[in-house]
Design an enzyme around this catalytic site. Sequence first.
Site, PDB file in Angstrom:
ATOM      1  N   GLU A 227      -9.824  -1.443   4.503  1.00 50.29           N
ATOM      2  CA  GLU A 227      -8.663  -1.618   5.391  1.00 50.29           C
ATOM      3  C   GLU A 227      -9.098  -1.571   6.863  1.00 50.29           C
ATOM      4  O   GLU A 227      -8.691  -2.403   7.672  1.00 50.29           O
ATOM      5  CB  GLU A 227      -7.617  -0.526   5.116  1.00 50.29           C
TER       6      GLU A 227
ATOM      7  N   GLN B 261       0.841  -1.201   0.000  1.00 50.98           N
ATOM      8  CA  GLN B 261       0.000   0.000   0.000  1.00 50.98           C
ATOM      9  C   GLN B 261       0.878   1.253   0.000  1.00 50.98           C
ATOM     10  O   GLN B 261       1.585   1.513   0.971  1.00 50.98           O
ATOM     11  CB  GLN B 261      -0.880   0.010   1.253  1.00 50.98           C
ATOM     12  N   GLY B 262       0.810   2.029  -1.053  1.00 55.58           N
ATOM     13  CA  GLY B 262       1.597   3.261  -1.150  1.00 55.58           C
ATOM     14  C   GLY B 262       0.725   4.480  -0.921  1.00 55.58           C
ATOM     15  O   GLY B 262       0.387   5.194  -1.874  1.00 55.58           O
TER      16      GLY B 262
HETATM   17  C1  LIG Z   1       2.203  -0.623  11.796  1.00 55.92           C
HETATM   18  C2  LIG Z   1       1.911   0.402  10.733  1.00 55.92           C
HETATM   19  C3  LIG Z   1       1.765  -0.007   9.414  1.00 55.92           C
HETATM   20  C4  LIG Z   1       1.513   0.944   8.404  1.00 55.92           C
HETATM   21  N1  LIG Z   1       1.422   0.498   7.102  1.00 55.92           N
HETATM   22  C5  LIG Z   1       1.246   1.405   6.112  1.00 55.92           C
HETATM   23  C6  LIG Z   1       1.239   0.975   4.731  1.00 55.92           C
HETATM   24  O1  LIG Z   1       1.385  -0.218   4.419  1.00 55.92           O
HETATM   25  N2  LIG Z   1       1.094   1.906   3.786  1.00 55.92           N
HETATM   26  C7  LIG Z   1       0.918   3.235   4.071  1.00 55.92           C
HETATM   27  O2  LIG Z   1       0.753   4.021   3.143  1.00 55.92           O
HETATM   28  N3  LIG Z   1       0.932   3.684   5.361  1.00 55.92           N
HETATM   29  C8  LIG Z   1       1.104   2.799   6.391  1.00 55.92           C
HETATM   30  N4  LIG Z   1       1.149   3.242   7.701  1.00 55.92           N
HETATM   31  C9  LIG Z   1       1.070   4.674   7.983  1.00 55.92           C
HETATM   32  C10 LIG Z   1      -0.181   5.140   8.685  1.00 55.92           C
HETATM   33  O3  LIG Z   1      -1.289   5.152   7.811  1.00 55.92           O
HETATM   34  C11 LIG Z   1       0.125   6.541   9.257  1.00 55.92           C
HETATM   35  O4  LIG Z   1       1.128   6.396  10.239  1.00 55.92           O
HETATM   36  C12 LIG Z   1      -1.100   7.173   9.878  1.00 55.92           C
HETATM   37  O5  LIG Z   1      -2.053   7.506   8.903  1.00 55.92           O
HETATM   38  C13 LIG Z   1      -0.739   8.469  10.686  1.00 55.92           C
HETATM   39  O6  LIG Z   1       0.021   9.340   9.946  1.00 55.92           O
HETATM   40  P1  LIG Z   1       1.390   9.939  10.518  1.00 55.92           P
HETATM   41  O7  LIG Z   1       2.217   8.800  10.991  1.00 55.92           O
HETATM   42  O8  LIG Z   1       1.968  10.821   9.468  1.00 55.92           O
HETATM   43  O9  LIG Z   1       0.974  10.766  11.806  1.00 55.92           O
HETATM   44  P2  LIG Z   1       0.461  12.288  11.831  1.00 55.92           P
HETATM   45  O10 LIG Z   1      -0.588  12.459  10.798  1.00 55.92           O
HETATM   46  O11 LIG Z   1       1.640  13.190  11.791  1.00 55.92           O
HETATM   47  O12 LIG Z   1      -0.224  12.354  13.251  1.00 55.92           O
HETATM   48  C14 LIG Z   1       0.505  12.615  14.465  1.00 55.92           C
HETATM   49  C15 LIG Z   1      -0.490  12.713  15.617  1.00 55.92           C
HETATM   50  O13 LIG Z   1      -1.361  13.839  15.418  1.00 55.92           O
HETATM   51  C16 LIG Z   1      -2.725  13.417  15.480  1.00 55.92           C
HETATM   52  N5  LIG Z   1      -3.527  14.185  14.529  1.00 55.92           N
HETATM   53  C17 LIG Z   1      -3.210  14.509  13.242  1.00 55.92           C
HETATM   54  N6  LIG Z   1      -4.212  15.199  12.657  1.00 55.92           N
HETATM   55  C18 LIG Z   1      -5.208  15.300  13.569  1.00 55.92           C
HETATM   56  C19 LIG Z   1      -6.509  15.878  13.565  1.00 55.92           C
HETATM   57  N7  LIG Z   1      -7.010  16.489  12.475  1.00 55.92           N
HETATM   58  N8  LIG Z   1      -7.264  15.777  14.686  1.00 55.92           N
HETATM   59  C20 LIG Z   1      -6.801  15.161  15.800  1.00 55.92           C
HETATM   60  N9  LIG Z   1      -5.563  14.600  15.867  1.00 55.92           N
HETATM   61  C21 LIG Z   1      -4.773  14.649  14.770  1.00 55.92           C
HETATM   62  C22 LIG Z   1      -2.704  11.951  15.100  1.00 55.92           C
HETATM   63  O14 LIG Z   1      -3.827  11.261  15.616  1.00 55.92           O
HETATM   64  C23 LIG Z   1      -1.398  11.483  15.740  1.00 55.92           C
HETATM   65  O15 LIG Z   1      -1.595  11.185  17.094  1.00 55.92           O
HETATM   66  C24 LIG Z   1       1.398   2.323   8.728  1.00 55.92           C
HETATM   67  C25 LIG Z   1       1.530   2.738  10.065  1.00 55.92           C
HETATM   68  C26 LIG Z   1       1.804   1.800  11.067  1.00 55.92           C
HETATM   69  C27 LIG Z   1       1.977   2.270  12.481  1.00 55.92           C
END
Ligand SMILES: Cc1cc2nc3c(=O)[nH]c(=O)nc-3n(C[C@H](O)[C@H](O)[C@H](O)COP(=O)(O)OP(=O)(O)OC[C@H]3O[C@@H](n4cnc5c(N)ncnc54)[C@H](O)[C@@H]3O)c2cc1C
Length: 398
Positions: free
Chosen positions: A247, A129-130
Amino acid sequence: MTDVESFRRELREFLEGLPKQLGELPPGNAEYWGGRKAELPHPQSKRYCELMAERGLTAPTWPKEYGGGGLDKQQARVFAEELKRAKLPLPLVGFGLSMIGPTLLQFGTEEQKQEHIPKIVRGQIRWAQGYSEPNAGSDLASLQTSARLEGDEFILNGQKVWTSYGEKADWMFCLTRSDSGAKKQEGITFLLFDMDQPGVEVRLIKLISGASPFCETFLSDARAKRKDVVYAVNKGWTVAKALLGHERNMIGDVFGTAGSARGRTATPLADMAREYVGEREGRVSDPLLRDRITQTAFDERCFALTMQRSADQLKAGHRPGAESSIFKVYGTELNQRREELMLSIRGPQSLGWEGQGFDDKELAQTRTWLRSRGNTIEGGTSEIQLNIIAKHVLDLPD
Ligand SMILES: Cc1cc2nc3c(=O)[nH]c(=O)nc-3n(C[C@H](O)[C@H](O)[C@H](O)COP(=O)(O)OP(=O)(O)OC[C@H]3O[C@@H](n4cnc5c(N)ncnc54)[C@H](O)[C@@H]3O)c2cc1C
């Protein structure tokens, strides 16, 4: 004999005949992901998958014309029961079956379905998944990986991150920015491409648990064919959201319906507590722990039944909506609660990393507890799910 009974009898005969064809059967916890670089959790995993796929049983409810089983809701439930009875694992797991397959069935052209679905069903291609990028996680629509059309191909440049099992995958479903001038949700194209090409570089990310289950993916003039655009150019956000519904349902399901499979493989919490904390009159001796174990067992049972109801609706053709966010929040937080509880039961024995003082189960426990921290982040964080529930389920104002 009713149709369902004869279906059950025929299926049972087939499953009971498997040892003749395979010799040894994979145990109930052997997860096979397939793909060109397939790893075998058991020597017979691949063959088992092939035999099941010949009957459409890797994707029991998908249409027969693409290699699915064409089973209705009742038959699918019988299949799950018979698999459990035979103590066999699901023949195949992965993002093909749980994410891109259902999305292609909904949005794909006939040509795309013919091309990709049979390879998913037979476990020949493993998908990654990208979606996420360094500056686009919760705010996914801010993604910047560019897709520029040149003749019959898109040229892709940018970086994806947290690509689960990227190094093991063959193809990627990917969100790209195809129009940088449009409103951010309107300039996104959903593309599929083969990762085995010079412009795709995958680097492992090492986690707190010591494992490297995900990667950074760098795209430098990588290529995707125009025919592999899903739905339409610049309309990828609609597809992206639908896939997230699948998902989140799948993640909830892992800790719900599928989580009840834990009963087959894991030690029940009460037995674990008797072993580590002791028992009095046949019961766990610590009353507070007993209370937490009972509450968790109730909650897990209720959640499993809810997920079973949702699975039945999906089999009947219902598409996951915003309620998948409820399953995602609840299932992941429940799993974290279970992991914390196991830590309380095993005490210091669950904090080992290596060495003689810990058995294999205890060492595995440390790692699964650390891994569970990511449950409330992957597939969209709990905070984001709560926002979706507030807006789209409860209809609360912004
Ligand atoms: C085990 C694992 C597997 C994954 N696998 C994939 C994969 O295969 N492909 C892929 O594309 N991605 C993958 N991901 C990524 C995942 O989708 C992202 O980590 C997730 O969407 C959060 O984005 P971020 O890490 O950039 O955090 P951020 O968006 O930077 O968030 C940081 C913090 O701020 C909070 N926050 C942000 N915006 C808001 C808001 N509007 N209101 C309230 N709180 C907010 C969040 O809840 C979080 O606590 C994976 C992540 C994990 C942990």
